[in-house]
Design an enzyme around this catalytic site. Structure first.
Site, PDB file in Angstrom:
ATOM      1  N   SER A 119      40.047  44.945 -32.510  1.00 45.52           N
ATOM      2  CA  SER A 119      40.309  44.003 -31.425  1.00 45.52           C
ATOM      3  C   SER A 119      40.419  44.717 -30.088  1.00 45.52           C
ATOM      4  O   SER A 119      40.435  44.065 -29.049  1.00 45.52           O
ATOM      5  CB  SER A 119      41.654  43.317 -31.656  1.00 45.52           C
ATOM      6  OG  SER A 119      41.662  42.652 -32.875  1.00 45.52           O
ATOM      7  N   HIS A 171      33.017  42.183 -33.027  1.00 42.02           N
ATOM      8  CA  HIS A 171      34.388  41.659 -32.980  1.00 42.02           C
ATOM      9  C   HIS A 171      34.400  40.146 -33.199  1.00 42.02           C
ATOM     10  O   HIS A 171      34.088  39.368 -32.288  1.00 42.02           O
ATOM     11  CB  HIS A 171      35.025  42.034 -31.624  1.00 42.02           C
ATOM     12  CG  HIS A 171      36.418  41.535 -31.468  1.00 42.02           C
ATOM     13  ND1 HIS A 171      36.910  41.021 -30.291  1.00 42.02           N
ATOM     14  CD2 HIS A 171      37.437  41.439 -32.358  1.00 42.02           C
ATOM     15  CE1 HIS A 171      38.156  40.646 -30.466  1.00 42.02           C
ATOM     16  NE2 HIS A 171      38.500  40.883 -31.703  1.00 42.02           N
ATOM     17  N   GLU A 224      32.134  39.037 -30.127  1.00 38.60           N
ATOM     18  CA  GLU A 224      31.866  40.015 -29.065  1.00 38.60           C
ATOM     19  C   GLU A 224      31.131  41.196 -29.695  1.00 38.60           C
ATOM     20  O   GLU A 224      31.572  41.714 -30.722  1.00 38.60           O
ATOM     21  CB  GLU A 224      33.170  40.534 -28.453  1.00 38.60           C
ATOM     22  CG  GLU A 224      33.856  39.545 -27.537  1.00 38.60           C
ATOM     23  CD  GLU A 224      35.153  40.099 -26.953  1.00 38.60           C
ATOM     24  OE1 GLU A 224      35.294  40.069 -25.733  1.00 38.60           O
ATOM     25  OE2 GLU A 224      36.020  40.549 -27.719  1.00 38.60           O
ATOM     26  N   ASN A 283      40.482  39.601 -25.652  1.00 37.67           N
ATOM     27  CA  ASN A 283      41.872  40.053 -25.810  1.00 37.67           C
ATOM     28  C   ASN A 283      42.443  40.683 -24.546  1.00 37.67           C
ATOM     29  O   ASN A 283      43.658  40.703 -24.365  1.00 37.67           O
ATOM     30  CB  ASN A 283      41.994  41.010 -26.997  1.00 37.67           C
ATOM     31  CG  ASN A 283      41.890  40.248 -28.304  1.00 37.67           C
ATOM     32  OD1 ASN A 283      42.277  39.086 -28.384  1.00 37.67           O
ATOM     33  ND2 ASN A 283      41.336  40.872 -29.326  1.00 37.67           N
TER      34      ASN A 283
END
Ligand code: NAD
Length: 291
Positions: free
Chosen positions: A119, A140, A152, A190
């Site tokens: 992450s 991701h 991602e 994130n």
């Protein structure tokens, strides 16, 4: 580059989800974790999630059976040797990931692509721990993988075009939408989401609102489908803390300091839904706020 077999390291929430969508897209899936029990638990969760899709009319039962039959337990790392793509979805801890790569790489086909579902951790730094930085990439996924559309894709400095193209083709074949992010701490989603969650925890820590007040405020006041504390529990508080630490260390900015209350919950082992308790207690019939 042809991908037919996908190896997955880590049969937790994310590894299981990635196995689920890969099998549904027709890939043969090999699932590895630290013990046969963890792998079995992961497969049982996938099976339960697929069964729920069938009962809600989103999935045909024959498709479920075919997909489930494509997932095999890989009790030894050696069992991943035949994979064309291995996706590492183990605990968000750089030391653990490094150890996995050191054990795994000598067993893999030299042509195999190694991807991480991290992450937040630098793809370039993780790639440098492997024997194949040019064949290493970040893929991701978002949680829960079968539901969330976005993936991602993150290149490290050494990632070759052929790897990037193979990763994109794989993600497209899962019917997901790709966002390409540069390799900076926590990438795009994130980098924006976790400081908001951390701020919600500070809001709780400072007594500005209760768990319920904060989640209701953001659901009804900002139109978020889930409150930030509920979302933190869903992600896993250990994962949330790791991401904040990566942002704090990687960007050297005090605005990313993890809230001490988040640290305390993690130290207590109250890691959110997966542990039965976090900002809510999930052990009863309905979640009950813990503050
Ligand atoms: P999790 O705690 O549910 O699962 C982690 C799994 O890794 C566990 O089953 C554990 O046994 C296994 N593991 C630990 N060490 C291992 C080793 N040496 N070899 C094999 N398996 C090992 O965590 P998760 O939420 O699935 O997160 C996994 C990864 O996905 C992390 O890198 C995390 O940052 C990332 N991620 C998480 C989310 C999320 O919302 N939880 C979203 C996107 C990405």
């Amino acid at each position: 580059m042809k991908i037919e077999t996908v190896g997955i390291v880590g049969a937790g929430q994310m590894g299981g989800g990635i196995a689920h969508v890969s099998a549904m897209a027709g890939y043969k899936v090999l699932l590895y974790d630290l013990s046969p029990e963890r792998i079995e638990k992961g497969i049982a969760t996938i099976s339960g999630n697929m069964a729920r899709q069938v009962s809600s009319g989103k999935l045909d039962d024959k498709v479920r059976q075919d997909a489930l039959a494509k997932i095999s337990a890989a009790p030894e790392m050696q069992d991943l040797a035949g994979a064309d793509l291995v996706i590492e979805a183990a605990t968000e801890d750089e030391t653990i990931k490094r150890k996995i790569y050191a054990q795994l790489c000598p067993k893999l086909n030299p042509e195999a692509v190694l991807a991480t579902n991290t992450s937040s951790i630098s793809i370039t730094r993780l790639a440098a721990q492997t024997d194949r930085p040019e064949r290493f990439i970040g893929i991701h996924f978002m949680n829960p993988v079968p539901v969330m559309k976005l993936v991602e894709v993150v290149r490290g400095i050494a990632t070759e075009d052929v790897t990037f193209e193979a990763a994109k083709a794989f993600v497209n074949s899962l019917d997901k939408t790709i966002t390409v992010a540069e390799d900076f701490p926590a990438f795009i989603v994130n980098r924006i989401l976790l400081p908001m969650i951390n701020e919600a925890i500070y809001t709780l820590y400072e007594g500005v609102g209760t768990v319920e007040a904060i989640d209701t405020a953001m659901k009804l006041g900002a139109n978020h489908p889930m409150g930030p504390l509920q979302l933190a529990d869903f992600i896993g508080l250990d994962t949330c803390l790791s991401i904040m630490q990566v942002l704090h260390d990687g960007l050297s900015d005090s605005k990313y300091r993890p809230c001490p209350l988040l640290v305390k919950y993690v130290e207590a082992g109250w890691l959110g839904r997966k542990a039965g308790r976090g900002f809510y207690d999930y052990r009863g019939e309905h979640p009950v706020p813990t503050r």
